[in-house]
Write a protein that holds these residues in place. Structure first.
Motif, PDB file in Angstrom:
ATOM      1  N   VAL A  83       4.930   4.314  -5.743  1.00  0.00           N
ATOM      2  CA  VAL A  83       4.625   4.721  -4.369  1.00  0.00           C
ATOM      3  C   VAL A  83       3.402   3.950  -3.853  1.00  0.00           C
ATOM      4  CG1 VAL A  83       3.974   6.680  -2.906  1.00  0.00           C
ATOM      5  CG2 VAL A  83       5.566   7.002  -4.781  1.00  0.00           C
ATOM      6  N   GLN A  84       2.513   3.616  -4.793  1.00  0.00           N
ATOM      7  CA  GLN A  84       1.322   2.866  -4.403  1.00  0.00           C
ATOM      8  C   GLN A  84       1.543   1.367  -4.364  1.00  0.00           C
ATOM      9  OE1 GLN A  84      -2.163   4.200  -6.745  1.00  0.00           O
ATOM     10  NE2 GLN A  84      -0.890   5.993  -7.147  1.00  0.00           N
ATOM     11  N   PHE A  85       2.181   0.810  -5.401  1.00  0.00           N
ATOM     12  CA  PHE A  85       2.194  -0.656  -5.427  1.00  0.00           C
ATOM     13  C   PHE A  85       3.398  -1.314  -4.767  1.00  0.00           C
ATOM     14  CE2 PHE A  85       5.164  -1.619  -8.834  1.00  0.00           C
ATOM     15  CZ  PHE A  85       5.079  -0.547  -9.715  1.00  0.00           C
ATOM     16  N   ILE A  86       4.491  -0.589  -4.564  1.00  0.00           N
ATOM     17  CA  ILE A  86       5.633  -1.211  -3.871  1.00  0.00           C
ATOM     18  C   ILE A  86       5.231  -1.650  -2.447  1.00  0.00           C
ATOM     19  CG2 ILE A  86       7.955  -0.835  -2.918  1.00  0.00           C
ATOM     20  CD1 ILE A  86       8.210  -1.274  -5.864  1.00  0.00           C
ATOM     21  N   PRO A  87       4.582  -0.774  -1.679  1.00  0.00           N
ATOM     22  CA  PRO A  87       4.155  -1.217  -0.333  1.00  0.00           C
ATOM     23  C   PRO A  87       3.201  -2.412  -0.369  1.00  0.00           C
ATOM     24  CG  PRO A  87       3.965   1.162  -0.531  1.00  0.00           C
ATOM     25  CD  PRO A  87       4.274   0.654  -1.901  1.00  0.00           C
TER      26      PRO A  87
END
Ligand code: C2E
Ligand code: MG
Ligand code: MG
Ligand code: MG
Length: 298
Positions: A83-87
């Motif tokens: 949830v944090q690093f995909i964006p």
């Protein structure tokens, strides 16, 4: 980050993810910068790994397929949630490479698992809208990875989410058409949040809709939520679309769900996402035989 990411981070604290939401602004800036700078190297340095969460058939304790979910074991921060690093990967242009790595890993893992266990378990892989925006490239990648791994296309499901910005409806429809031509099935993820609409269900050739777990959180305790969910499930059933409900965490939810028209269930109640090495154990704990060839995807 969005509220959802915050929620996700708090929940996932249980999974020992890095507690970034407690950071001061200045540290947060540094944290995000570090992640953005490190994401390309993370792929080559073997810092990423994939876990698999069972998706159950409603009838019987059988695994229908597993969902591949990526994590980042960061040398400084520890385990970081997608949830944090995909964006961030989307922002710095690393998502194409990352997406290809995840797809290859997922079909290689499950392909090997199937060979070792004489089975035909299917796997669902998430793709980002940023990947779908360049659908020619994504389709080429999918073809290439399936060919090199010899993984049967009918055991692959692609999970897409709708967004009103990154991809045009026409492109999504064409992309789905191309997947279907290849015998790859399609799931619409996170249904009911963001910009997904009931209208799109009638225009897109989707096999499965995954109801976001926010719909289930207060079901059956909250009457309005329960009415809303039942209504949506009725509509999907009438449209002939298979449903996965995400986020089944307790028996009450399960009991309510069993009174509804739902094909598949996913949630911590059955199993958290696990490393490939634990999949056999989880399968046996869940107490069923895996579906035979041809039955694994809807
Ligand atoms: P998603 O595709 O909707 O995946 C389901 C998420 O719900 C997973 O979180 C899963 O661990 C979590 N979940 C499953 N059952 C329960 C439950 O009973 N309770 C709770 N609280 N959570 C449950 P995860 O692994 O942290 O992934 C979050 C999101 O990150 C995914 O949501 C997906 O949007 C994205 N993501 C993960 N892996 C990938 C990937 O390989 N590629 C892309 N593009 N996105 C990914
Ligand atoms: Mg998903
Ligand atoms: Mg989802
Ligand atoms: Mg979700």
């Amino acid at each position: 980050f969005a509220d959802d990411a915050m929620y996700e981070a708090k929940k996932s604290g249980k999974n020992n993810y890095y507690f970034y939401y407690e950071l001061e602004n200045r540290d947060m800036y540094q944290y995000m910068l570090t992640l953005k700078e490190g994401i390309f190297a993370a792929i080559t340095l073997d810092q990423l790994y994939v876990e698999y969460q069972p998706i159950m058939h409603t009838c019987g304790k059988k695994i229908a397929r597993v969902e591949a979910l990526v994590r980042w074991n960061h040398p400084q921060y520890g385990i970081i949630s997608p949830v944090q690093f995909i964006p961030l990967a989307e922002e710095v242009g690393a998502i194409r490479l990352l997406g290809e790595w995840i797809l290859r890993k997922a079909v290689t893992d499950i392909g090997a698992w199937n060979a070792a266990n004489e089975n035909s378990l299917a796997v669902a892989v998430n793709v980002s809208n940023f990947q779908m925006a360049d659908k020619e490239n994504l389709l080429h990648t999918i073809d290439h990875v399936l060919a090199e791994s010899q993984f049967p296309p009918e055991l692959l499901q692609i999970e897409i989410t709708e967004s009103d910005t990154a991809v045009k409806d026409k492109d999504i429809a064409e992309f789905i058409g191309e997947l279907k031509r290849r015998n790859i099935s399609v799931a619409l993820d996170d249904f009911g949040v963001g910009s997904s609409s009931l209208f799109q269900l009638t225009t897109l050739d989707i096999d499965v809709v995954k109801i976001d777990r926010s719909f289930l959180q207060e079901v059956p305790g909250n009457m309005n939520d329960t009415i809303l969910l039942s209504g949506i499930l009725q509509i999907l059933h009438n449209l002939g679309i298979q449903v996965v409900t995400e986020g089944i965490e307790n028996k009450d939810q399960l009991e309510f769900i069993s009174t509804q028209n739902i094909a598949y269930l996913q949630g911590y109640y059955f199993s958290k996402p696990v490393p490939l090495e634990l999949l056999l154990e989880v399968r046996d704990e869940l107490g069923g035989q895996l579906p035979v060839q041809g039955n694994a995807t809807p």
